[in-house]
Write a protein that holds these residues in place. Structure first.
Motif, short mmCIF file in Angstrom:
data_model
loop_
_atom_site.label_atom_id
_atom_site.label_comp_id
_atom_site.label_asym_id
_atom_site.label_seq_id
_atom_site.Cartn_x
_atom_site.Cartn_y
_atom_site.Cartn_z
N ARG A 45 0.83 -1.21 0.00
CA ARG A 45 0.00 0.00 0.00
C ARG A 45 0.86 1.26 0.00
NH1 ARG A 45 -4.88 -2.34 3.74
NH2 ARG A 45 -5.97 -3.32 2.00
N ALA A 46 1.98 1.23 0.71
CA ALA A 46 2.89 2.38 0.72
C ALA A 46 3.46 2.63 -0.67
CB ALA A 46 4.01 2.15 1.73
N ALA A 47 3.57 1.57 -1.47
CA ALA A 47 4.09 1.70 -2.83
C ALA A 47 2.99 2.05 -3.84
CB ALA A 47 4.79 0.41 -3.25
N GLY A 48 1.75 2.25 -3.35
CA GLY A 48 0.67 2.67 -4.22
C GLY A 48 -0.23 1.56 -4.74
N HIS A 49 -0.03 0.34 -4.25
CA HIS A 49 -0.86 -0.80 -4.66
C HIS A 49 -2.06 -0.93 -3.72
CE1 HIS A 49 2.27 -2.13 -7.40
NE2 HIS A 49 3.15 -2.08 -6.42
N PRO A 50 -3.21 -1.36 -4.21
CA PRO A 50 -4.37 -1.55 -3.33
C PRO A 50 -4.25 -2.80 -2.46
CG PRO A 50 -4.93 -2.14 -5.58
CD PRO A 50 -3.54 -1.56 -5.61
#
Length: 152
Positions: A45-50
């Motif tokens: 999530r921190a890397a932008g993935h759901p």
């Protein structure tokens, strides 16, 4: 036994399976993946993935969830003892994530022979979709050895 080229264009029935987090984590560990986005939900999530992203080649593992996976070769009369995996290619159209319900269906793209028919090649495209949107196309080449070829 020659594979009839009339099978080109034939399709399997679709099946659905889920990209489950536990399996994704296990696959990442088994393949030596060190990037935490494949194992840690917070890092993903921190890397932008759901959610945890599906590693590029994991779709082949999910394809093996097909409850009728051996039926196609059986229907062609191909003895599994004569089969080799000749190649695999992945074309990704969009990312898939843990929790996604993915639909798989396969279409025969080509059939051809080499070495005077001693080796036959069956090329299939497996289409992977999520809610009707293309996720990936997996192209596999199956090599079928004619057991009588050694006798010729």
């Amino acid at each position: 036994m020659a594979i009839d080229p009339a099978v080109i264009g034939t399709r399997t029935d679709p099946f659905e399976t889920e990209a489950e987090r536990g399996r994704l984590r296990f696959f990442a560990k088994a393949t030596g993946q060190t990037d935490a986005v494949y194992t840690d939900l917070s890092a993903a999530r921190a890397a932008g993935h759901p959610d945890l992203p599906v590693p590029p080649t994991f779709l082949f593992c999910l394809e093996l969830d097909n409850p009728d996976r051996g039926r196609f070769l059986d229907d062609l009369g191909i003895d599994i003892r004569t089969v080799l995996h000749g190649g695999q290619r992945f074309v990704h159209h969009t990312a898939a994530y843990a929790g996604d319900r993915l639909t798989f269906w396969t279409e025969v793209r080509d059939v051809y022979a080499k070495k005077g028919g001693a080796l036959e090649f069956l090329v299939r495209d497996t289409h992977v979709t999520r809610d009707g949107t293309a996720v990936a196309t997996l192209t596999s080449t199956t090599v079928v050895r004619d057991p009588r070829a050694a006798e010729r």
